[in-house]
Design an enzyme around this catalytic site. Structure first.
Site, PDB file in Angstrom:
ATOM      1  N   MET A 154       0.847  -1.209   0.000  1.00 21.37           N
ATOM      2  CA  MET A 154       0.000   0.000   0.000  1.00 21.37           C
ATOM      3  C   MET A 154       0.875   1.249   0.000  1.00 21.37           C
ATOM      4  SD  MET A 154      -3.186   0.578  -0.163  1.00 21.37           S
ATOM      5  CE  MET A 154      -4.682   1.261   0.538  1.00 21.37           C
ATOM      6  N   GLY A 155       1.751   1.352  -0.990  1.00 22.57           N
ATOM      7  CA  GLY A 155       2.493   2.599  -1.176  1.00 22.57           C
ATOM      8  C   GLY A 155       1.651   3.516  -2.032  1.00 22.57           C
ATOM      9  N   ILE A 157       1.289   3.734  -5.287  1.00 25.69           N
ATOM     10  CA  ILE A 157       0.524   3.114  -6.386  1.00 25.69           C
ATOM     11  C   ILE A 157      -0.636   2.295  -5.805  1.00 25.69           C
ATOM     12  CG2 ILE A 157       0.631   1.574  -8.379  1.00 25.69           C
ATOM     13  CD1 ILE A 157       3.647   2.303  -8.605  1.00 25.69           C
ATOM     14  N   THR A 233       1.539  -5.559 -11.695  1.00 28.54           N
ATOM     15  CA  THR A 233       2.131  -4.415 -12.413  1.00 28.54           C
ATOM     16  C   THR A 233       3.406  -3.963 -11.706  1.00 28.54           C
ATOM     17  OG1 THR A 233       0.702  -2.908 -11.161  1.00 28.54           O
ATOM     18  CG2 THR A 233      -0.034  -3.510 -13.381  1.00 28.54           C
ATOM     19  N   ARG A 235       6.895  -6.031 -10.434  1.00 30.81           N
ATOM     20  CA  ARG A 235       8.064  -6.600 -11.097  1.00 30.81           C
ATOM     21  C   ARG A 235       7.820  -8.081 -11.324  1.00 30.81           C
ATOM     22  NH1 ARG A 235       9.249  -2.234 -12.500  1.00 30.81           N
ATOM     23  NH2 ARG A 235      11.107  -1.026 -11.981  1.00 30.81           N
ATOM     24  N   GLU A 264      11.984 -10.181 -19.533  1.00 30.37           N
ATOM     25  CA  GLU A 264      11.328  -9.180 -20.378  1.00 30.37           C
ATOM     26  C   GLU A 264      12.278  -8.870 -21.532  1.00 30.37           C
ATOM     27  OE1 GLU A 264      10.118  -5.786 -18.089  1.00 30.37           O
ATOM     28  OE2 GLU A 264       8.824  -6.993 -16.809  1.00 30.37           O
ATOM     29  N   HIS A 283       5.110  -4.412 -20.229  1.00 31.24           N
ATOM     30  CA  HIS A 283       5.664  -3.492 -19.220  1.00 31.24           C
ATOM     31  C   HIS A 283       5.430  -2.030 -19.618  1.00 31.24           C
ATOM     32  CE1 HIS A 283       8.976  -2.995 -15.944  1.00 31.24           C
ATOM     33  NE2 HIS A 283       8.129  -1.967 -15.941  1.00 31.24           N
ATOM     34  N   ALA A 285       2.958   0.083 -17.790  1.00 30.81           N
ATOM     35  CA  ALA A 285       2.047   0.740 -16.842  1.00 30.81           C
ATOM     36  C   ALA A 285       2.268   2.250 -16.767  1.00 30.81           C
ATOM     37  CB  ALA A 285       2.166   0.106 -15.463  1.00 30.81           C
TER      38      ALA A 285
END
Ligand code: DGY
Length: 329
Positions: A154-155, A157, A233, A235, A264, A283, A285
């Site tokens: 819950m940072g 983003i 979304t 890593r 990736e 990748h 977002a």
């Protein structure tokens, strides 16, 4: 004259701003990102590195650049940089926090909605000419409203994700190292197991660290509801992809949407790409015109401060370096 290496082609506005400072600016202009060896070769006489996720900035790379003072990452995640090694060498490491939180949450929510309402697979069926007569029992999707979203991490983003979910009348739970004061209508759940068991959608927003590598693996998928959907979304390595494939095939969970993978780009013959219940994005977002431009601006501010021997505005290792009074000038 200080020298800045930009490891990927970027906005001309950013390059002009760097050049205006009087620095020599070298922009890697290959179609692909520089290889590790290319990076080592190109960084030799560089004072400031404007880096991207495709660069592994190791101690070895730093040692190849005796004048390097600052590594300015174009992105909020900086797991591609060996921060310990930078601390030891007095090199400032910076990122672009906050500015991409809303775009990233927009994409995470779009993935959630797409998986729930099947915009990821039904358009392809229509294109194949397989749209049959109206069928009350056919092509059923899942509601979003009044379902439970579990946010892991819950940072900034994660908080934006919670706000979006509230607008859709979702019930929002979150699991985080610490309980947050501002919960955006979300309820704190102290145990990972519990949030996995209770949620209809799990969205990952925690950074990649040694502790979060393979956070989601066989055991965790077994705890999730069979109808649940995973959104990643953050890593790629946070999810054990072999275990995810098994869980999707076995019906342990109903679907997954990944913006990030290992490796990736994901190879075109990867087993996950054979599954209709797995949606993979490349990748992207933070990849909106507006956000990427703002990220470039922050990255420029960071690198220019660093080459001048000042603390960059978004420095992630200021306290570690300051403790040893070692900022390279
Ligand atoms: C970020 O900002 O961390 C994005 O994933 C791009 O690296």
């Amino acid at each position: 004259m200080p020298k800045i290496l930009v490891t990927r082609r970027t906005f001309s506005e950013a390059v002009h701003a760097l050049e205006k400072s009087g620095a020599e600016v070298v922009v890697w202009d290959g179609e692909d990102a520089p290889s590790h060896q290319d990076l080592i070769t190109s960084i030799r006489d560089v004072d400031g590195l404007y880096a991207h996720i495709t660069n592994q900035v190791t101690g070895e790379v730093m040692d190849g650049a005796p004048d390097l003072k600052v590594i300015s990452e174009f992105g909020v995640g900086y797991d591609n940089i060996d921060v310990e090694a930078a601390n030891e060498r007095g090199i400032a490491v910076c990122n672009t926090p906050g500015i991409l939180s809303e775009s990233t949450a927009d994409e995470a929510f779009a993935l959630l909605a797409s998986m729930a309402r099947r915009t990821h697979d039904l358009p392809a069926m229509v294109k194949r000419g397989e749209w049959g007569d109206f069928d009350p029992l056919g092509l059923l999707a899942s509601d979003i409203h009044h379902k439970t979203l579990g946010i892991i991490g819950m940072g900034s983003i994660g908080s934006e994700m919670a706000k979006r979910a509230a607008g859709f009348n979702m019930n929002v739970l979150y699991h985080n190292r610490n309980r947050r004061d501002q919960e955006f209508g979300a309820t704190y759940v102290g145990s990972l197991e519990e949030i996995l068991e209770r949620s209809d959608f799990i969205s990952l927003h925690n950074p990649l660290t040694p502790e979060t590598k393979n956070l989601m693996s066989t055991e965790q998928f077994k705890l999730m509801k069979n109808s649940a959907i995973l959104i990643n979304t953050t890593r790629g390595p946070v999810v054990d992809q072999d275990a995810l494939y098994e869980a999707l095939v076995a019906g342990e969970i109903a679907g997954a949407a990944l913006d990030v993978t290992v490796p990736e780009p994901i190879p075109a013959d990867h087993p996950l790409l054979t599954l209709d219940n797995c949606l993979i994005m490349p990748h992207v977002a933070s990849a909106t015109h507006e956000t990427r431009m703002k990220m470039a601006k922050m990255c420029v501010e960071n690198v220019l401060a660093g080459i001048n021997g000042d603390w960059p505005p978004y420095c992630v290792n200021q306290s570690d370096i300051a403790a040893n009074a070692r900022l390279k000038k």
